[in-house]
Design an enzyme around this catalytic site. Structure first.
Site, PDB file in Angstrom:
ATOM      1  N   ASP A  79      12.988  21.696  77.881  1.00  0.00           N
ATOM      2  CA  ASP A  79      11.808  21.785  76.679  1.00  0.00           C
ATOM      3  C   ASP A  79      10.546  21.569  77.137  1.00  0.00           C
ATOM      4  OD1 ASP A  79      12.292  19.603  76.763  1.00  0.00           O
ATOM      5  OD2 ASP A  79      12.198  18.879  74.609  1.00  0.00           O
ATOM      6  N   ASP A 128      12.152  18.943  82.315  1.00  0.00           N
ATOM      7  CA  ASP A 128      13.169  19.042  81.818  1.00  0.00           C
ATOM      8  C   ASP A 128      12.965  20.787  80.662  1.00  0.00           C
ATOM      9  OD1 ASP A 128      11.636  18.840  79.766  1.00  0.00           O
ATOM     10  OD2 ASP A 128      13.295  17.394  79.127  1.00  0.00           O
ATOM     11  N   ASP A 159       9.215  18.566  78.184  1.00  0.00           N
ATOM     12  CA  ASP A 159       8.340  17.803  77.892  1.00  0.00           C
ATOM     13  C   ASP A 159       8.626  16.457  78.909  1.00  0.00           C
ATOM     14  OD1 ASP A 159      10.606  17.067  77.278  1.00  0.00           O
ATOM     15  OD2 ASP A 159      10.555  16.503  74.753  1.00  0.00           O
ATOM     16  N   ARG A 160       9.351  16.536  79.504  1.00  0.00           N
ATOM     17  CA  ARG A 160       9.235  15.464  80.956  1.00  0.00           C
ATOM     18  C   ARG A 160       8.612  16.042  81.459  1.00  0.00           C
ATOM     19  NH1 ARG A 160      15.307  12.251  80.333  1.00  0.00           N
ATOM     20  NH2 ARG A 160      15.742  12.259  78.112  1.00  0.00           N
ATOM     21  N   LYS A 217       6.218  13.853  74.317  1.00  0.00           N
ATOM     22  CA  LYS A 217       5.649  13.768  75.634  1.00  0.00           C
ATOM     23  C   LYS A 217       5.599  15.178  76.250  1.00  0.00           C
ATOM     24  CE  LYS A 217      10.693  12.824  76.265  1.00  0.00           C
ATOM     25  NZ  LYS A 217      11.075  12.750  75.398  1.00  0.00           N
ATOM     26  N   SER A 252      16.855  19.817  74.900  1.00  0.00           N
ATOM     27  CA  SER A 252      16.287  19.214  75.706  1.00  0.00           C
ATOM     28  C   SER A 252      16.777  18.971  77.212  1.00  0.00           C
ATOM     29  CB  SER A 252      15.645  17.882  75.286  1.00  0.00           C
ATOM     30  OG  SER A 252      15.045  16.874  75.943  1.00  0.00           O
ATOM     31  N   HIS A 253      16.736  17.881  77.681  1.00  0.00           N
ATOM     32  CA  HIS A 253      16.955  18.031  79.109  1.00  0.00           C
ATOM     33  C   HIS A 253      18.507  18.337  79.393  1.00  0.00           C
ATOM     34  CE1 HIS A 253      17.855  14.173  77.766  1.00  0.00           C
ATOM     35  NE2 HIS A 253      18.806  14.007  78.620  1.00  0.00           N
TER      36      HIS A 253
END
Ligand code: VG1
Ligand code: CO
Length: 713
Positions: A422, A420, A424-425, A529, A239-240
């Protein structure tokens, strides 16, 4: 055709049966397919070269490419695939499924021993790439994951998706996982073209994709046993967290409704990693070309097939069911509107390009860093004020989120956003104006009429936020009579609420809106998200706010909308301090100290410091899921304060569950202000006194040696 099949058969049988010492077949399947194509070209001579190219796209430009690397081969998309799709797919079909073709894909059982550090955190397991590259590491984890999923389903899985955010090791790990999946009897394995999909896109695909979609040509309508949907998705992402050698790689699992696996699942998985003694893979390695055209299939065993799928389709459908694309397209063309989207070189970039540019017609210049890179261009793909500094600057903002007054806001883009790694943010900003994620959620809630997904279904029936997020959402929810839930950190806790009817036959809270202070916002269109969803939600709010405004060039902006909101509901000043890379022992000591002194001890007897800010009580957050009754404890330490003005304030301490080394202490600060004359202040400035008081009380510097945080956002 029989003759062709025989030619093909003799081409393919040999290579897959001969193993080289490192277990790689001497001749790879794709090479075999290329050779087969050639055979077809020679025997039927029509349609010659294109079919050849389809079957093996690396021949399109006359050069071989490395099969385990993702290349930006967008040139392939212009190839007339549809025209030759049937022919080429039939060739592959014939080559790989003919009764005469024995791919002799034997299941190989590899002995292994448990590796002790595989407990998934807030969202999957994240470790340094080198750890994942260690012997048996990836295999141990994935075998345990598959075993857990099978145990939960009560039977072998039929269909799964394997996709990642494009980070370093993504394209090496995907085929390894596919082979494990096939050896474990999973029949249909879907891999997006180039191996890249954002997390919300995977969730959408699990929820919506029907097996026949990409297999219709290759397998002849509906796959071997009719319709089917995926029971899960293995998502390769940290992710992030940064990517590249020396940085992070990760894996998480999403279950049958697209939701991240819950605590029960991840705990069972972890237990399996502690007792694992072998894993299953195949004795023949089939080369899977991730850049192959959509619909290409690879037969791994007589019963397991990999299909290269279109990464966009289901996700696009999901977004189209939420928003009015015609309205957004029109608004996007309005004089005075412009936008900057920062993909941070993550998976969200390709989806942003598809949606914002190709669907909504925004100029290509609206995009920055939208090409996925294995190391995210060496950036930290976390969309906040610190790591999205270039975007922040473009939006006329200073690093603390306040406006750079030297830049006239008329020269700035109307909307700025970032995703981000992936996808999702989301970070949302207007011209010279930063929107905190907690405010963003409250605003979307209050403006549900502007969002077709909510408006067309009679409005929101439920909202939820993670505990450390601000109470801005609660205030709107209570004013508008919408049930509001407060959950522990991590998206897995929203899943049950969104699916309470679907899964448990309980109350229906959909349409549902939820989010976290950590730049995560989403709804029940998927079970994750969704960065791009938040951007379109904001575009919809702007479009609606400007509906009656016909003046040329002057638009109601993000700033106007948020300021009006504060005027109506008051402002929750909010920011977060992160202390990254703290020694784990020291971090635990801080938490223990807070627990002992303030939660178990008597908080209210604490002396009031010079600031006049008074600690009134402290609690440790635990959660009982209202849908399935499961309990989760130790989800953060909350210190409640009273300001000299009499207004409430709050500081939360938590340890991060997504890091891969050392510990990260997060301190979340929140303070409510009703008086609109004070709303103009920047959040870090408004909260400085509260921060200092909290740091003094918990003895942060004494216990960690850190006199300032790594990041304030
Ligand atoms: C962080 C965030 C949390 C988020 C999680 C996964 O977790 O605080 O809100 O759900 O990351 O997001 P933690 O445990 O480090 O605080 V992502 O986009 O990294 O999947
Ligand atoms: Co993410």
């Amino acid at each position: 055709m029989t003759q062709i099949k025989n030619t093909l058969t003799s081409t393919i049988v040999a290579p897959t049966n001969i193993e080289s010492p490192n277990n790689q077949p001497k001749m790879k399947l794709s090479t075999a397919i290329a050779a087969m194509s050639l055979a077809v070209v020679f025997s039927i001579q029509s349609p010659p070269i294109e079919a050849f190219a389809f079957a093996h796209p690396s021949f399109l430009d006359g050069r071989h490419h490395h099969h385990h690397r993702i290349l930006p081969r967008h040139d392939i998309s212009s190839f007339p695939i549809q025209r030759y799709r049937h022919t080429a797919a039939a060739m592959i079909h014939a080559a790989t499924t003919s009764g005469n073709v024995d791919t002799t894909a034997e299941v190989r059982i590899v002995p292994t021993t448990p590796i002790p550090d595989m407990r998934p955190g807030t969202s999957g397991l994240r470790k340094k790439v080198e750890v994942w590259q260690g012997e048996h590491y990836l295999e141990n984890f994935v075998q345990s994951l598959i075993d857990t999923a099978v145990e939960k389903e009560g039977k072998t899985l039929d269909t799964i998706i394997i996709a990642g955010d494009g980070r370093y090791h993504n394209s090496q790990a995907i085929p390894i996982i596919a082979h494990l999946a096939a050896a474990n009897g999973i029949r249909h394995i879907w891999i997006p073209q180039f191996g890249i999909m954002s997390t919300p896109a995977v969730s959408a695909a699990i929820r919506r994709r029907r097996r026949s979609e990409d297999e219709e040509d290759g397998r002849g309508g509906g796959g071997r046993d009719g319709e089917g949907i995926a029971q899960g998705g293995i998502v390769l992402t940290a992710s992030h967290n940064p990517g590249g050698p020396g940085e992070d790689f990760g894996i998480k699992y999403n279950e049958g409704l697209g939701q991240p696996a819950g605590e029960d699942f991840t705990e069972a998985l972890y237990q399996k990693t502690l007792t694992i003694s072998s894993y299953k893979t195949l004795s023949n390695i089939v080369d899977i070309d991730l850049s192959a055209p959509v619909g290409t299939q690879y037969t791994l065993t007589p019963t397991s097939t990999v299909t290269i799928i279109d990464p966009y389709r289901n996700y696009l459908d999901a977004l189209k069911s939420c928003f009015d694309f015609d309205q957004l397209r029109k608004f996007g063309q309005r004089k005075g509107f412009s936008m900057v989207f920062d993909g941070m070189h993550g998976a969200g970039g390709i989806f942003a390009k598809r949606v914002l540019v190709e669907e909504l017609g925004l100029p290509e210049s609206s995009l920055m860093r939208c090409n996925p890179l294995p190391d995210f261009g060496k950036c930290h793909p976390d969309p906040n004020l610190t790591y999205a500094s270039e975007l922040v600057k473009k939006m006329g903002l200073l690093p603390d989120g306040s406006a750079d007054e030297s830049i006239p806001s008329s020269s700035l883009p109307t909307l700025g956003a970032a995703n981000d790694g992936d996808g999702d943010r989301n970070l949302i900003a207007g011209a010279g104006f930063f929107v905190t994620p907690s405010d963003s959620m409250a605003l979307i809630c209050d403006n549900w009429e502007s969002i077709p997904q909510f408006a067309s279904r009679g409005g929101l029936k439920g909202v939820a936020r993670s505990m450390p997020s601000s109470a801005a959402l609660d205030v709107v929810a209570s004013a508008r009579n919408i049930p509001c839930f407060v959950t522990p950190t991590g998206w897995k806790f929203f899943g049950n609420l969104m699916s309470s009817k679907e899964m448990f036959g309980g109350e229906d809270y959909t349409p549902f809106l939820c989010g976290e202070e950590s730049f995560g916002t989403g709804s029940d269109h998927v079970r994750e998200k969704d960065g791009l969803w938040a951007v379109l939600a904001w575009m919809s709010i702007l479009a609606k706010a400007n509906e009656g405004n016909v003046a040329e060039g002057t638009l109601v902006g993000v700033k106007d909308i948020v300021q009006n909101h504060w005027e109506k509901y008051g402002r929750h000043f909010y920011c977060r301090y992160d202390y990254e890379g703290v020694d784990s022992n020291a971090a635990n000591k801080v938490m223990d100290f807070i627990r002992e002194s303030f939660v178990n001890g008597d908080a209210s007897s604490m002396e009031i410091g010079e600031s006049g800010i008074k600690l009134t009580n402290a609690v440790e957050f635990s959660y009982t899921d209202p849908v399935d009754g499961s309990k989760t404890s130790k989800q953060g330490l909350i210190l409640n304060f009273e300001l000299p003005s009499g207004d409430p304030a709050r500081v939360v301490f938590r340890l991060s569950g997504t890091g891969s080394a050392g510990a990260t202490i997060r301190m979340y600060l929140e303070q409510y202000e009703k008086d609109s004359t004070k709303h103009g202040m920047s959040a870090p400035v408004a909260l400085r006194g509260l921060a200092e008081e909290a740091l003094r009380l918990v003895k942060m510097e004494e216990k960690t040696g850190r006199d300032s945080p790594t990041v304030i956002t």
